[in-house]
Design an enzyme around this catalytic site. Structure first.
Site, PDB file in Angstrom:
ATOM      1  N   GLU A 343       3.732  -4.754   3.280  1.00  0.00           N
ATOM      2  CA  GLU A 343       3.605  -4.761   1.827  1.00  0.00           C
ATOM      3  C   GLU A 343       3.865  -3.365   1.262  1.00  0.00           C
ATOM      4  OE1 GLU A 343       0.073  -8.124   1.318  1.00  0.00           O
ATOM      5  OE2 GLU A 343      -0.463  -6.007   1.359  1.00  0.00           O
ATOM      6  N   CYS A 344       4.790  -3.256   0.348  1.00  0.00           N
ATOM      7  CA  CYS A 344       5.028  -2.035  -0.438  1.00  0.00           C
ATOM      8  C   CYS A 344       5.191  -0.792   0.444  1.00  0.00           C
ATOM      9  CB  CYS A 344       3.912  -1.846  -1.470  1.00  0.00           C
ATOM     10  SG  CYS A 344       4.361  -0.785  -2.855  1.00  0.00           S
ATOM     11  N   GLY A 345       4.164   0.036   0.589  1.00  0.00           N
ATOM     12  CA  GLY A 345       4.276   1.230   1.416  1.00  0.00           C
ATOM     13  C   GLY A 345       4.648   0.904   2.850  1.00  0.00           C
ATOM     14  N   PHE A 347       6.505  -1.617   3.709  1.00  0.00           N
ATOM     15  CA  PHE A 347       7.927  -1.942   3.579  1.00  0.00           C
ATOM     16  C   PHE A 347       8.756  -0.663   3.656  1.00  0.00           C
ATOM     17  CE2 PHE A 347      11.130  -3.994   0.359  1.00  0.00           C
ATOM     18  CZ  PHE A 347      12.079  -4.104   1.359  1.00  0.00           C
ATOM     19  N   SER A 452       8.130  -6.872   1.803  1.00  0.00           N
ATOM     20  CA  SER A 452       8.432  -6.911   0.372  1.00  0.00           C
ATOM     21  C   SER A 452       7.574  -5.881  -0.346  1.00  0.00           C
ATOM     22  CB  SER A 452       8.160  -8.296  -0.219  1.00  0.00           C
ATOM     23  OG  SER A 452       6.773  -8.498  -0.413  1.00  0.00           O
TER      24      SER A 452
END
Length: 462
Positions: A343-345, A347, A452
């Site tokens: 998730e986010c970081g 990713f 993502s």
């Protein structure tokens, strides 16, 4: 008897977090305090944990649903003396009106708002108002919010003034409320407060336990607690927020299955954005959670899957890049079809490299022409993550899975999440998506890697 209340404000920046963590630290010296945070916030909850001594839980009616909000709240207050819920933004700020449901007063709840959380849990409200440059005008603000609260079946139990210049200033504010028989002024936070907390683009800077920053933060909390004890009538506050609601009507919390698989969870200063409910949900479906540090560890624990949450890879880019053994271990795990959810970081960490402009670039007039620095990372995904100088995306997201992640055992194909990032990711090759949002594809699927920018809330599904 238990005291419980929700700290709210007319808008962001009024002093909710400062007041919340100060009260948590002050009250935790004598009582068992349980903290909560409205909305999809990871940073304030880290402050709460240090201030009050217990894990702080998110309450978000849009992400979680009303039943999950109630279940989370009531399950965590069973052994506490005081429950403090820090609100988000202004009291009535949320995602949108839900036209399908009605409250007691026939007004639609505002999903994701502090007001909706207070409605679900029947919590009294304590409102902090920034009173810099204000005296009698506090009356108009409080009268307006009290009227709106009554329409929503909410109780505005008291007011705490922020940025108060003197005892005379406080007396003027107090008199204005008393004259109109409005909710009482319970105290104030002095102007030019000697305690301040560093901020960055995501709000307050995350404080990680057992660090130098943590020691400094602890000292600031103690100083803040002393200041609040001198300027807030704590006995009056607790008396105004007596709480008799209980969750006896709710079904008991689901028990954890005997662990059958191990999941490695990246957890350190660089990766620290996790809903505690999600981690508890993984245990319920049979995962043994093993924590590791991409910053410090040289190899992965022996696990069947990895969960790489969000955080601050941009701050620790140099250390993450130099830990080549861990980067190689993650790469090997992915290439061997290991299950990874990022998730986010997380990713960003899976990308080939992270591009960051030099700190002095932000002081230059033409930021875009400043020379960037590249930090090689895991190279699981052939892409470059670049930190920007402005917010790229913010908001709730709802959609469906094109393909469900490995741990998603629920029959439901829908998901809800939240997005908040300043970076962009430029792909060097095409990858299959695994999400669909508003009929547009989203996220990346590579072998058994699901990555993502979304932060998912999935605890209520298992």
């Amino acid at each position: 008897m238990l005291s419980a209340f929700c700290l709210t404000a007319p808008n962001s920046g009024e002093g909710k977090t400062t007041l919340a963590i100060g009260l948590m630290r002050l009250l935790a010296k004598k009582y068992a305090v349980q903290a909560f945070k409205c909305g999809p916030d990871y940073i304030d909850t880290s402050y709460h944990k240090i201030a009050g001594g217990n894990t702080s839980y998110n309450l978000d009616s849009w992400l979680m649903g009303e039943k999950e909000v109630a279940q989370t709240f009531y399950s965590q207050i069973k052994t506490c003396d005081i429950a403090i819920v820090e609100g988000v933004m202004g009291l009535f700020d949320g995602k949108k009106f839900d036209e399908q449901k009605q409250t007691k007063s026939n007004l639609p709840p505002i999903a994701g708002s502090t007001a909706h959380i207070a409605q679900i849990l029947s919590l009294p409200l304590i409102m902090v108002i920034d009173c810099k440059g204000m005296a009698q005008s506090i009356r108009a603000i409080v009268r307006g919010f009290q009227s709106e609260c009554q329409d929503y079946g909410l109780t505005l139990a008291g007011i705490i003034a922020n940025n108060v210049g003197s005892e005379k200033h406080y007396a003027m504010l107090n008199e204005s409320l008393q004259t109109w028989n409005l909710p009482p002024l319970l105290g104030y936070i002095p102007k030019n407060l000697s305690v301040s907390f560093q901020e960055r683009q995501l709000g307050l800077t995350h404080i990680f336990p057992n660090t130098k920053e943590n020691i400094i933060f602890e000292n600031k909390l103690d100083e803040l607690a002393v200041i609040l004890s001198e300027h807030i009538d704590i006995d009056k506050l607790l008396s105004a927020t007596k709480y008799s609601q209980n969750g006896n009507a709710l079904p008991p919390a689901k028990s954890c299955k005997k662990p059958t698989k191990k999941i490695g969870i990246a957890y350190d200063e660089a990766f620290c954005f996790y809903y505690p409910q999600n981690l508890e949900a993984l245990k319920r479906i049979g995962y043994d959670c093993r924590f590791f540090s991409p910053l410090k560890d040289k190899k992965l624990p022996h696990v069947d899957a990895l969960y790489l949450g969000g955080g601050y890879p941009e701050i620790y880019a140099d250390k993450l890049s130099k830990n080549t053994m861990m980067c190689s271990a993650v790469k090997e795990f992915a290439e061997n079809y290991g299950n990874i959810f990022a998730e986010c970081g997380g990713f960003m960490y899976l990308c080939s490299s992270l591009c960051i402009k030099k700190p002095e670039a932000h002081r230059q007039r033409n930021i875009e022409q400043a020379k960037p620095k590249m930090y090689p990372l895991c190279n699981v995904i052939e892409a470059t993550a670049s930190m920007g100088t402005r917010l790229k995306s913010l908001g709730y997201r709802q959609g469906i899975f094109i393909e469900k992640p490995f741990f998603w055992k629920s029959d439901k194909n829908e998901f809800r999440g939240h997005e908040f990032h300043w970076s962009d990711i430029e792909l060097s090759k095409n990858y299959a998506p695994f999400l669909e949002i508003d009929k547009k594809t989203f996220g990346i699927r590579y072998k058994n890697v699901f990555a993502s920018y979304l932060h998912f809330y999935f605890a209520h599904l298992f």
